[in-house]
Structures are given as C-alpha cells and as structure tokens.
Design a protein around this motif. Structure first.
Motif, PDB file in Angstrom:
ATOM      1  N   UNK A 463      24.114 -39.010  36.780  1.00  0.00           N
ATOM      2  CA  UNK A 463      24.904 -40.021  37.490  1.00  0.00           C
ATOM      3  C   UNK A 463      24.567 -41.433  36.993  1.00  0.00           C
ATOM      4  N   UNK A 464      25.597 -42.206  36.739  1.00  0.00           N
ATOM      5  CA  UNK A 464      25.414 -43.572  36.248  1.00  0.00           C
ATOM      6  C   UNK A 464      25.767 -44.544  37.373  1.00  0.00           C
ATOM      7  N   UNK A 465      24.856 -45.475  37.648  1.00  0.00           N
ATOM      8  CA  UNK A 465      25.075 -46.430  38.740  1.00  0.00           C
ATOM      9  C   UNK A 465      26.144 -47.470  38.410  1.00  0.00           C
ATOM     10  N   UNK A 466      26.952 -47.782  39.423  1.00  0.00           N
ATOM     11  CA  UNK A 466      27.984 -48.819  39.262  1.00  0.00           C
ATOM     12  C   UNK A 466      27.585 -50.079  40.037  1.00  0.00           C
ATOM     13  N   UNK A 467      26.359 -50.099  40.525  1.00  0.00           N
ATOM     14  CA  UNK A 467      25.927 -51.128  41.476  1.00  0.00           C
ATOM     15  C   UNK A 467      25.881 -52.543  40.950  1.00  0.00           C
ATOM     16  N   UNK A 468      25.617 -52.712  39.653  1.00  0.00           N
ATOM     17  CA  UNK A 468      25.539 -54.084  39.145  1.00  0.00           C
ATOM     18  C   UNK A 468      26.742 -54.455  38.299  1.00  0.00           C
ATOM     19  N   UNK A 469      27.398 -53.468  37.745  1.00  0.00           N
ATOM     20  CA  UNK A 469      28.558 -53.776  36.903  1.00  0.00           C
ATOM     21  C   UNK A 469      29.762 -54.183  37.764  1.00  0.00           C
ATOM     22  N   UNK A 470      29.868 -53.609  38.928  1.00  0.00           N
ATOM     23  CA  UNK A 470      30.971 -53.955  39.824  1.00  0.00           C
ATOM     24  C   UNK A 470      30.568 -55.156  40.672  1.00  0.00           C
ATOM     25  N   UNK A 471      31.513 -56.078  40.828  1.00  0.00           N
ATOM     26  CA  UNK A 471      31.232 -57.322  41.555  1.00  0.00           C
ATOM     27  C   UNK A 471      32.200 -57.469  42.724  1.00  0.00           C
ATOM     28  N   UNK A 472      31.774 -58.255  43.716  1.00  0.00           N
ATOM     29  CA  UNK A 472      32.626 -58.482  44.888  1.00  0.00           C
ATOM     30  C   UNK A 472      32.774 -59.974  45.129  1.00  0.00           C
ATOM     31  N   UNK A 473      33.987 -60.371  45.459  1.00  0.00           N
ATOM     32  CA  UNK A 473      34.259 -61.782  45.752  1.00  0.00           C
ATOM     33  C   UNK A 473      35.092 -61.840  47.033  1.00  0.00           C
ATOM     34  N   UNK A 474      34.855 -62.869  47.849  1.00  0.00           N
ATOM     35  CA  UNK A 474      35.642 -63.013  49.079  1.00  0.00           C
ATOM     36  C   UNK A 474      36.360 -64.364  49.073  1.00  0.00           C
ATOM     37  N   UNK A 475      37.619 -64.338  49.477  1.00  0.00           N
ATOM     38  CA  UNK A 475      38.389 -65.571  49.668  1.00  0.00           C
ATOM     39  C   UNK A 475      38.668 -65.643  51.173  1.00  0.00           C
ATOM     40  N   UNK A 476      38.212 -66.716  51.805  1.00  0.00           N
ATOM     41  CA  UNK A 476      38.181 -66.731  53.266  1.00  0.00           C
ATOM     42  C   UNK A 476      38.769 -68.035  53.799  1.00  0.00           C
ATOM     43  N   UNK A 477      39.520 -67.944  54.890  1.00  0.00           N
ATOM     44  CA  UNK A 477      39.948 -69.162  55.573  1.00  0.00           C
ATOM     45  C   UNK A 477      38.697 -69.844  56.128  1.00  0.00           C
ATOM     46  N   UNK A 478      38.554 -71.146  55.864  1.00  0.00           N
ATOM     47  CA  UNK A 478      37.305 -71.832  56.234  1.00  0.00           C
ATOM     48  C   UNK A 478      36.995 -71.711  57.720  1.00  0.00           C
ATOM     49  N   UNK A 479      38.055 -71.550  58.539  1.00  0.00           N
ATOM     50  CA  UNK A 479      37.820 -71.416  59.993  1.00  0.00           C
ATOM     51  C   UNK A 479      36.948 -70.193  60.302  1.00  0.00           C
TER      52      UNK A 479
END
Ligand code: SAH
Length: 487
Positions: A463-479
């Motif tokens: 099994x090959x880890x995807x933990x660092x190659x995959x990234x997450x970004x959030x776009x959020x209403x400042x409220x």
C-alpha cells in the motif's frame, strides 16, 4: 473551543463504529498520483515525444502582446481519405476537429474532449473506478474518508449557526461513495441531516445512475423546466438533485461545496519555453494518421492565460521553468465558487493532488492502473493534471473580499485533525481479522507517506500512502471564521 468539543464528540461517534458492507478494493489498485513501486510504469508520460513543427515565430517573447493565430508554420493536416477503420468514435472525432480547424488543437481542448465528450468521453459511458476500472480514489479506499469529510462539514455547519436549510454540493461525485459515507456517518445528527439539500454536479449519465443507487434514492422526479433529475436519499431522507454544472445549482441558501479529485480533471493548457519565448504545446495528426504534440509557431490566444497566471508568480519561479501548465477552467470555477460563498455564506473544501505554486509538466494518462502515453488511444485512459492550488487561492481572493482561503494542508493533516485516529480505533474494536487488515491498509493509504512499513504481503501489493501528495484547501465566507483542521 466549541469546535474542538464537536470534533472530540463527532469522530468516535460516527454511525456507531459500523463498517460499510461494500467489498474493499484490492491493495494493488493504484490511485491517480501513485502506483505501487513494482507496477510497470512507462517512462514519465510527460516525456512524451514532442515534434517541434514551428518554422518562423514572431520572435516576441512577451506572452501578453497582440495575439493572433499563426498556423502557417504548422504542417497541414493530412487528408484522411482512408481512415483506419479501427479508430474509435472519439479518435475519429478528434481527427475531424483537427482537420476542419486546419491545424492543431490545444492540449486543453484535447483533454476536454477525451474526458467529457458527451458521446464517447472517458467518464461518460462507464464506471472507471476501482479494481476493474482504471484508478482508485480515497473515498473508494476507505469509508473513513467520507466520514472525516462529514465531520468537517458538520463543524462548518455549526460555525454557520446551524442553518435550517443548506445546499451541500459535490462536484464530480464519481460513484457517490464519499457522499454516501458522509450521509451514513452523520445520520445520527438529525438536525444537521434535516437541513441538507444535496446537489451532485456530474456530467456522466452512467455515473449519475451509480450515484443514484449508492445513495439509495427513491421518488425520482424530473423538473420539466430545467430537466434536472431529483430524488430522495433513503440514507437520511435528504433531497438529491443532479446538475451538469455548478451554474445550475440554485443559489440563495447557505452552501457547502466538496470537490474531491474534480479539479485535476479540468482541462489544462501547456506551454514550453524556447529561444524566442513561450510557445503553446498542441496536438496534431501526423502523416501516418497518429496524434503527436507540436509547438505553435507563434503566439496563440491561450498565451493570455499564461500571462494571467504568471502575474501571481515571482519572476524567479517562472524563470526556473521550461514548461508551465495553466488551467483557466479551474480559475473560472474558483471565481464562481468564491462568488457563491460570498453571496450565500458557507465554504468549499477542495482536495486533490497538486502543488502550492506553478505546475510544470504533470499531465498523465492512466489506463487499468498503469501509466500510458497521453496520446495513446484517447478516451480509453484517464487524463489528469496536478492542481495549482496557488492559482485557486489567487482566483478566490481576487474576486471577493468576503472570502478567506486556507491551506493547502496535506490530506494527512486534514484527516488527522478531523479525528481519523479515533475513528480507526473505534472501527477496529468491532471487526473481523480481514476487515482489520483492510482498515489498517486503508488508513495507511489515506494518511501515510510512501510504502507502508508494516506490509508483509507481496511486494507488488504494497500500500502506498496518499497522505502528503494530496492537499486540501478551504474557501470560506469570512463570517464563518477559520474552518476546522485549517487553524
Ligand atoms: N470525486 C470522485 C470522482 C473523481 S473523478 C472520487 O473521488 O471518487 C472525477 C469526477 O468528476 C467523475 O465523476 C467525472 O464524471 C466528473 N467530471 C469530470 N469532469 C466533469 C465536468 N466537466 N463536469 C461535471 N462532472 C465532471
């Protein structure tokens, strides 16, 4: 504080430690960005042979100057009087576009046709996921992925003040596994699930049907005006509606958008630096009726995208690169997402493989879990490219002052903050030996980095880890403040 409490409360409690019943994918299945070390890999797909067709270029190295299409230096496409009859519908279609256009097409147009041509695109007529498909994604690896996204969405909903009605939108839901695990995992939190209106943005009729089944949908309705198909998911009684694009999802209610491995399928343009500046890499048909890459002899309209993208990059970063990929569709989509979150409130979570900066040469083709050449039998292999997270951030920030962009963080950080360690412990307490094995390897593939150190099975199945190659970004209403996992 309240959020931290929610997390500690939510992760271990998700659907009482229940394991979903669908069979686990075999360990040898490859994700789109990783193949097991012992899998046959062709030489880097990016090293595709490039024929430099150009004769004279304008000699102007500035990408943003007067743009006209000069196709004179490109060889005329051959007359395909005797098309090989073995050509697929899509290959014939691509060749006819090139022929009638009188010259090569952009890599973006090629990619869009290959993936989403309404008749014969890669995604359109079949299930491409899992063992018998072409590649595997995190939601298919383990139920814990969708459950952790459920935790993120529920925390955000709390931050939004628990609105009684929320549009939960998923872009490119594949088999519907993430959404099904999200709904199942959150089904005990009735006030939350009652608020949900689910909108699935999916171009493939076949995948729409699979999603319909996966979400246990009943009471199907077709809206006469819009043609949109709706149903009710028996998992939580939430209404589900399918759309071809985000534009069709009704606005006016708080919105949470999830995009997992969606941006990497959006069409990219490729550019190559030469003695006289940047040229566009394009796709042509050669004398022997095969597809091949060529370089535009002069500036093409797409160079505008390159100059727009490079405005956001330090000069040194651009200077270092011989090739650059730009994804205007990702920038457009991000602007739409940010505008919607600005006007309606809410947030978007984007998870994909990619980089927080300019992407050089990442386009790849995968068929049946193996890399193949990008131009080989188009339509029979997945095409995907690294996601340029920096361009997503800039596109969102430029269009709205009322949204904030967080990350990218690694998938491992995201899932770790959302409580995957608690979750795996809970699930391990109540399962068979075989399920425990699947949970451990699934956990590694989601959060690990490289080959699993504990693996004792056959090398080719490591099994090959995807933990660092995959990234997450959030776009959020400042409220809404800072979303959980991105603090
Ligand atoms: N999110 C899923 C599937 C990722 S594959 C998972 O992680 O398993 C990409 C998905 O996006 C597929 O469902 C594909 O059919 C869909 N898709 C790709 N391009 C699209 C487009 N332009 N419009 C709508 N759906 C698209």
């Amino acid at each position: 504080m309240m959020l931290r409490r929610s997390l500690a409360r939510l992760s271990p409690l998700l659907s009482n430690g229940a394991l979903r019943l669908n069979p686990k994918p075999s360990l040898s299945s490859s994700s789109r960005s990783f193949c097991s070390s012992s899998q046959t890999l062709s030489p880097s797909p990016s090293s595709s042979k490039l024929d430099n067709d150009h004769t004279e270029s304008s000699g102007d190295s500035s990408p943003a100057v007067a743009i006209s299409i000069d196709r004179s230096g490109l060889c005329n496409p051959p007359e395909h009087a005797h098309e090989p009859s073995s050509d697929s519908e899509l290959v014939k279609h691509l060749k006819s576009i090139i022929k009638f256009r009188g010259g090569p097409i952009s890599v973006a147009e090629y990619m869009e046709e290959v993936l989403t041509n309404p008749k014969s695109g890669f995604y359109i007529n079949r299930d491409v996921f899992g063992n018998s498909g072409d590649f595997i994604t995190s939601p298919e690896v383990s139920q814990m992925f969708g459950e952790m996204v459920a935790v993120w969405v529920m925390c955000l909903w709390e931050q939004m003040g628990q609105p009684p009605s929320v549009n939960l939108v998923e872009l490119g839901p594949g088999r519907g596994t993430l959404m099904s695990d999200l709904l199942r995992g959150s089904s005990k939190f009735k006030t939350f699930t009652k608020s949900l209106h689910i909108h699935l943005v999916e171009c493939s009729p076949v995948l729409q049907r699979i999603q319909h089944e996966k979400l246990k949908c009943t009471d199907e309705l077709i809206n006469e005006e819009s043609g949109a198909k709706s149903a009710v998911s028996a998992i939580t009684d939430a209404p589900v509606t399918w759309h071809a694009s985000l534009d069709q999802v009704p606005s006016g209610s708080p919105t949470i958008i999830i995009a997992h491995e969606f941006f990497d399928a959006l069409p990219i343009y490729q550019f190559q630096k030469g003695a006289r500046g940047w040229s566009e890499k394009m796709v042509n048909v050669s004398e022997d009726s095969k597809f091949r890459f060529v370089l535009s002899p002069g500036p093409t309209p797409a160079l505008l995208y390159l100059s727009r993208r490079c405005q956001w990059a330090p000069r040194e970063e651009v200077a270092k690169l011989e090739q650059i990929e730009v994804c205007p569709s990702a920038m457009d989509l991000t602007r739409k997402i940010a505008k919607r979150i600005d006007s309606d409130g809410g947030a978007a979570l984007i998870i994909d493989y990619g980089k927080d900066g300019l992407i050089s040469d990442s386009l790849q083709a995968i068929r049946k879990h193996k890399f193949v050449h990008i131009l080989d039998d188009p339509g029979s292999a997945d095409l995907s490219a690294y996601v340029d997270f920096a361009s997503i951030r800039h596109s969102a920030e430029e269009i709205s002052e009322n949204v904030s962009v967080h990350g990218p963080i690694t998938q491992s950080q995201l899932l770790g903050s959302l409580g995957i360690n608690f979750r795996v412990e809970t699930l391990l307490q109540n399962c068979t030996e075989e399920q425990a094995e699947n949970l451990r390897t699934g956990y590694w593939r989601l959060v690990g980095d490289g080959e699993a150190p504990f693996w004792e099975g056959p090398d080719e199945q490591t099994p090959i880890g995807m933990g660092t190659r995959y990234l997450a970004m959030a776009i959020v209403n400042k409220k809404q403040g800072v979303p959980v996992a991105f603090q």
